[in-house]
Design a protein around this motif. Structure first.
Motif, mmCIF file in Angstrom:
data_model
loop_
_atom_site.group_PDB
_atom_site.id
_atom_site.type_symbol
_atom_site.label_atom_id
_atom_site.label_comp_id
_atom_site.label_asym_id
_atom_site.label_seq_id
_atom_site.Cartn_x
_atom_site.Cartn_y
_atom_site.Cartn_z
ATOM 1 N N TRP A 24 10.915 -41.015 40.906
ATOM 2 C CA TRP A 24 10.882 -40.358 42.197
ATOM 3 C C TRP A 24 9.449 -39.947 42.518
ATOM 4 O O TRP A 24 8.635 -39.734 41.621
ATOM 5 N N GLU A 28 8.622 -37.186 44.245
ATOM 6 C CA GLU A 28 8.457 -35.736 44.247
ATOM 7 C C GLU A 28 9.576 -35.091 43.448
ATOM 8 O O GLU A 28 10.525 -35.758 43.012
ATOM 9 N N TRP A 29 9.493 -33.784 43.277
ATOM 10 C CA TRP A 29 10.394 -33.107 42.349
ATOM 11 C C TRP A 29 11.738 -32.717 42.941
ATOM 12 O O TRP A 29 12.722 -32.585 42.223
ATOM 13 N N MET A 30 11.843 -32.565 44.271
ATOM 14 C CA MET A 30 13.092 -32.089 44.868
ATOM 15 C C MET A 30 14.278 -33.031 44.614
ATOM 16 O O MET A 30 15.382 -32.558 44.300
ATOM 17 N N PRO A 31 14.115 -34.362 44.739
ATOM 18 C CA PRO A 31 15.250 -35.237 44.404
ATOM 19 C C PRO A 31 15.668 -35.129 42.937
ATOM 20 O O PRO A 31 16.847 -35.313 42.617
ATOM 21 N N ARG A 49 15.550 -32.346 41.191
ATOM 22 C CA ARG A 49 16.351 -31.119 41.151
ATOM 23 C C ARG A 49 17.755 -31.385 41.664
ATOM 24 O O ARG A 49 18.741 -30.899 41.089
ATOM 25 N N GLN A 50 17.868 -32.147 42.742
ATOM 26 C CA GLN A 50 19.175 -32.467 43.297
ATOM 27 C C GLN A 50 20.008 -33.272 42.299
ATOM 28 O O GLN A 50 21.216 -33.058 42.162
ATOM 29 N N LYS A 51 19.359 -34.183 41.584
ATOM 30 C CA LYS A 51 20.053 -34.976 40.574
ATOM 31 C C LYS A 51 20.584 -34.070 39.466
ATOM 32 O O LYS A 51 21.704 -34.279 38.964
ATOM 33 N N SER A 71 18.035 -34.860 32.737
ATOM 34 C CA SER A 71 17.536 -34.487 34.060
ATOM 35 C C SER A 71 16.611 -33.273 33.982
ATOM 36 O O SER A 71 15.640 -33.178 34.740
ATOM 37 N N LEU A 80 12.886 -33.097 35.355
ATOM 38 C CA LEU A 80 12.381 -32.043 36.241
ATOM 39 C C LEU A 80 11.113 -31.428 35.658
ATOM 40 O O LEU A 80 10.133 -31.196 36.381
ATOM 41 N N HIS A 140 8.167 -33.714 36.285
ATOM 42 C CA HIS A 140 7.682 -33.686 37.666
ATOM 43 C C HIS A 140 6.966 -32.382 37.996
ATOM 44 O O HIS A 140 6.113 -32.351 38.888
ATOM 45 N N LEU A 141 7.313 -31.314 37.271
ATOM 46 C CA LEU A 141 6.630 -30.036 37.475
ATOM 47 C C LEU A 141 5.409 -29.902 36.567
ATOM 48 O O LEU A 141 4.789 -28.839 36.519
#
Length: 276
Positions: free
Chosen positions: A176, A178-181, A183-185, A215, A219, A222-223
């Motif tokens: 991905w 960015e990180w928001m998708p 987080r959604q996963k 996941s 996350l 990505h952070l």
């Protein structure tokens, strides 16, 4: 008075000689003589984690000691391999220096220790990209199978291996942006645990929990957080607070085993308020 023999510093050759003596059929150490690659592997992993612990505690005197223990593991493997005429410590060092020269063309453009560094420093992003390209070339030379996951060790701790697998997949664009998708996963995976729990399917719950953990690692990546370091930090925080809960319970004459969760939670919150 300090003699010259007492003040002499030991070097790498001394360590190699010591290892040979320990493994000697006559006069050696019985424990060291019976060791194999597999039998000392747990010690190697333990020493690596003790190095990490000393660094995180910033205990540099302890770090010196732990690095010595870790170095001894390398010497041990080298001695085992030398006895089997596979390779020795000189081969290990030669291979390492050659690899690092190859992977740092921005420092050693001619691929030799004598070569001059590039006068105009490359951007860090470009250096990192070239590093990954060189490692990919090395992997391709080692294996006929061209998967980027080929040399991710199976023996790595699961958390570290998940991180490495994800980084390797990301190197070819499987990621991905960015990180928001991500987080959604993670939230989706948590929902799937609920579904498996509702069905009473233990195997499915284990599978879905694995996805949750995977996941979480994604996350963290990505952070730009090291998941293993973050978990060790959480472990240390829990340990500090729990020890304080024990102290508070003893001071208040509270039997923890016979207390309600509400009482214990009050002690926990007090420990948190104390900044632990």
């Amino acid at each position: 008075m300090t003699t010259s023999a007492q003040s002499a510093r030991h070097g790498l050759d001394d360590l190699r000689q010591l290892m040979k003596r320990l493994r000697a059929p006559e006069g050696g150490c019985p424990w060291d003589r019976q060791q194999t690659y597999a039998s000392i592997l747990p010690h190697t992993l333990e020493e690596a984690y003790e190095v990490a612990d000393a660094i995180e505690r910033q205990d540099f005197m302890q770090l010196k000691d732990e690095l010595g223990d870790l170095l001894f593991q390398v010497i041990f493997y080298a001695q085992l391999a030398a006895e089997e005429q596979r390779f020795d410590l000189d081969d290990i060092i030669d291979n390492l220096v050659a690899k690092l020269l190859r992977r740092h063309p921005h420092v050693f453009p001619d691929g030799t220790l004598a070569s001059d560094a590039v006068t105009d420093p490359l951007p860090e992003a470009e250096i990192k990209l070239r590093w990954e390209e060189i490692k990919a070339e090395e992997r391709a030379e080692k294996s006929a199978i061209s998967s980027v996951l080929d040399d991710v060790p199976h023996a790595l701790p699961a958390l570290n291996r998940a991180h490495k697998l994800q980084k390797r997949a990301a190197s070819v664009g499987f990621d991905w942006f960015e990180w928001m998708p991500v987080r959604q996963k993670l939230l989706e995976e948590l929902d799937e645990i609920d579904e498996a729990r509702a069905l009473g399917d233990q195997d499915a719950m284990e599978d879905e929990l694995g996805d949750v953990l995977f996941s979480c690692v994604n996350l963290a990546r990505h952070l730009k957080i090291d998941p293993d370091k973050a978990l060790r930090r959480a472990n240390n925080k829990f340990e500090r607070r729990f020890r304080r809960v024990e102290q508070l319970a003893e001071a208040g004459h509270i039997n923890m085993q016979g207390s309600s969760l509400e009482v214990l939670d009050q002690l926990w919150n007090q420990a948190k308020q104390e900044g632990l």
